[in-house]
Design an enzyme around this catalytic site. Sequence first.
Site, PDB file in Angstrom:
ATOM      1  N   CYS A 145       0.861  -1.185   0.000  1.00 19.87           N
ATOM      2  CA  CYS A 145       0.000   0.000   0.000  1.00 19.87           C
ATOM      3  C   CYS A 145       0.902   1.241   0.000  1.00 19.87           C
ATOM      4  CB  CYS A 145      -0.880  -0.004   1.245  1.00 19.87           C
ATOM      5  SG  CYS A 145      -1.616   1.605   1.572  1.00 19.87           S
ATOM      6  N   LYS A 300      -2.169   9.128  12.237  1.00 19.32           N
ATOM      7  CA  LYS A 300      -2.363   8.134  13.286  1.00 19.32           C
ATOM      8  C   LYS A 300      -1.988   6.739  12.816  1.00 19.32           C
ATOM      9  CE  LYS A 300      -7.202   8.027  12.099  1.00 19.32           C
ATOM     10  NZ  LYS A 300      -7.114   9.116  11.134  1.00 19.32           N
TER      11      LYS A 300
END
Length: 630
Positions: A145, A300
């Site tokens: 990814c 995050k």
Amino acid sequence: MTGGTFYLTTPIYYVNATPHLGHAYTTIVGDAMVRWRRLVGDRVWFLTGTDEHGDKIAQAAAAAGIAPDAYADRISAAFRETWARLGITHDDFIRTTEPRHAAVVQKILQALWDAGDIYLGKYGGQYCYGCERFYTEKEIVDGKCPDHQTPLTYIEEENYFFKMSRYQSWLLETIEQQPGLIRPERYRNEILGFLREPLQDLSISRPRTRLEWGIPLPFDDKYVTYVWFDALINYVSALGGPGEVQFDTFWPHVQHLIGKDILKPHAVYWPCMLKAAGLPIFTRLNVHGYWRIGGGKMSKSVGNVVEALALTEKYGNDAFRYFVMREMVFGLDADFSEEAFVGRLNADLANDLGNLAARASTLLVSFAGGVVPAAPASAELAGDLAAAFGTMLQDVHAAMDEFAFQRALAAIWEFVGAVNRYVDASQPWALAKRPAERARLEAVLYNLAQALHGLGIVLAPFVPDAAGKIRSALGETGEPRLTGTPWGELLGGARVEKIAALFPRVEDRKPSAAAALPAATGGARITIDEFARIDLRVAQVLAVEAVPKSKKLLKLRVSLGTEERTVLAGIAEHYAPADLVGKKVVVVANLQPARLMGIESQGMVLAGSTEAGLGVLTLDRDLPPGAKVK
Ligand code: MSP
């Protein structure tokens, strides 16, 4: 601009992590924007909320060992508490787990299904659980990814698809015809580039065998809605949906505010969805850049998270708001550092603004008995501050039209600098000694009062607490309003109180340079006559300002009774200018003048210092300025 209607939305934040700097930035600039629009008289609706469905949340809840709904309740509450603590003035907070939201999502899905815009198809591809999406071969980097740098999973499943490809040419044309639709320009260009490639249909469902945590499709309950299709609709469902008064009032004026990470769903999926549902699209998509920490990406999912809460608690909401809005050029990335934060707090807030508020209000109290003088009769006496205020106001309007918060603040601080220079040039303390100059003195004080009044209003969207303190020192209660120009609104006779320490300076705990000096006690002895050659005097501090480009120096204007002097002191790291105004200090009056940073210093202020800090010598009982110290 006044009397308009304005509906602003923030992204709804995922509940898989607690609020951090990135979320706080978007929500704060949104808050500043809606406060601004309320200030100028618009009818405003400000929406924020939480995005609670999907794999990501289900996985986070599982990792925490609790049910997804209980998990979502907990984190959603953390967002609401954070916004309350930061003084965010949203009108509504939507959660995608609320029935009011699910009802509208299902209505829209049904309408699209009925219109033939949704079909069942098969799809296989590389899927990232973190992003909740499939990646095309072109997008995959080293088999991973591109966002999370984690391996992808091949998934093949039957899903429902939204015929997004059908809307490609319409969308391209719409964006081309409306240059202001996606801003800043760079993001518009990015989307135009993307739309030159064929647009794929969008998979909008997930089989319940794989994911339970979502809104069931109204036409096939073996599936839940894909989280983005669900989430985007919050902007509509929060207004009750088509046909509701709230929707009819605000939807035609909707503007979205997002970070660049979620540009594609907002600039591509969302307008196509709206078009298919027969609804007008947003009037503007405002896209900001990303905060980096130490040059690296901050999010995050990557770790390296800054707790917005901790920073605001340490330095105060206003300082935090000011810093993030002043530091980031809207649309571009910026670096966050506590050092830069403290630098701006001390320089812009404590020094420039805090000092101005303290000195202007002190001058009004000392020389006009705390009462605003009548407006000056002659234009010559009125000076050019009114014009500077007018220019600033125009600049702020223009900047806020473009979400250019940094430019709006720069314009306001330009004016703050102009007022500080006006005080130096007009020298009200000197005018006060000459009865023939009474009219001029009153004109200066009138202008200072108008400047404070104007700042108390124009600063309200950005630093609401400080702006409120300025207004309350002028006896102004109630909501501020900016209609026309505030200059001249504050009438002669109004009462003014001193404004002390709007922004306390954050002290640098490093040992001072003075600490490196040898202790005085070890030096050679001098005779009493030698000591008597030093002319020490009590001096009253009239005004203080920072010396541009100097971290250490403050420029003090002091009175020695019969004369006034400018004295430079290396104490800027220990005192805010406002702390010193009005104090009686001790100066060496017969020191050879010296030039530092282009300013002539006519004396020296006495101070004691150790490694722990520095203290300026003051008197423990009152003596007139000029009194000899022996
Ligand atoms: N739930 C989706 C949004 C759905 S909107 C219909 C989502 N949530 S999120 O919790 O990941 O929030 C993303 C947003 O948070 C960004 O678009 C931006 O507004 C803000 N930021 C998160 N990290 C950020 C930075 N490092 N810097 C600036 N803002 C960032 O995506």
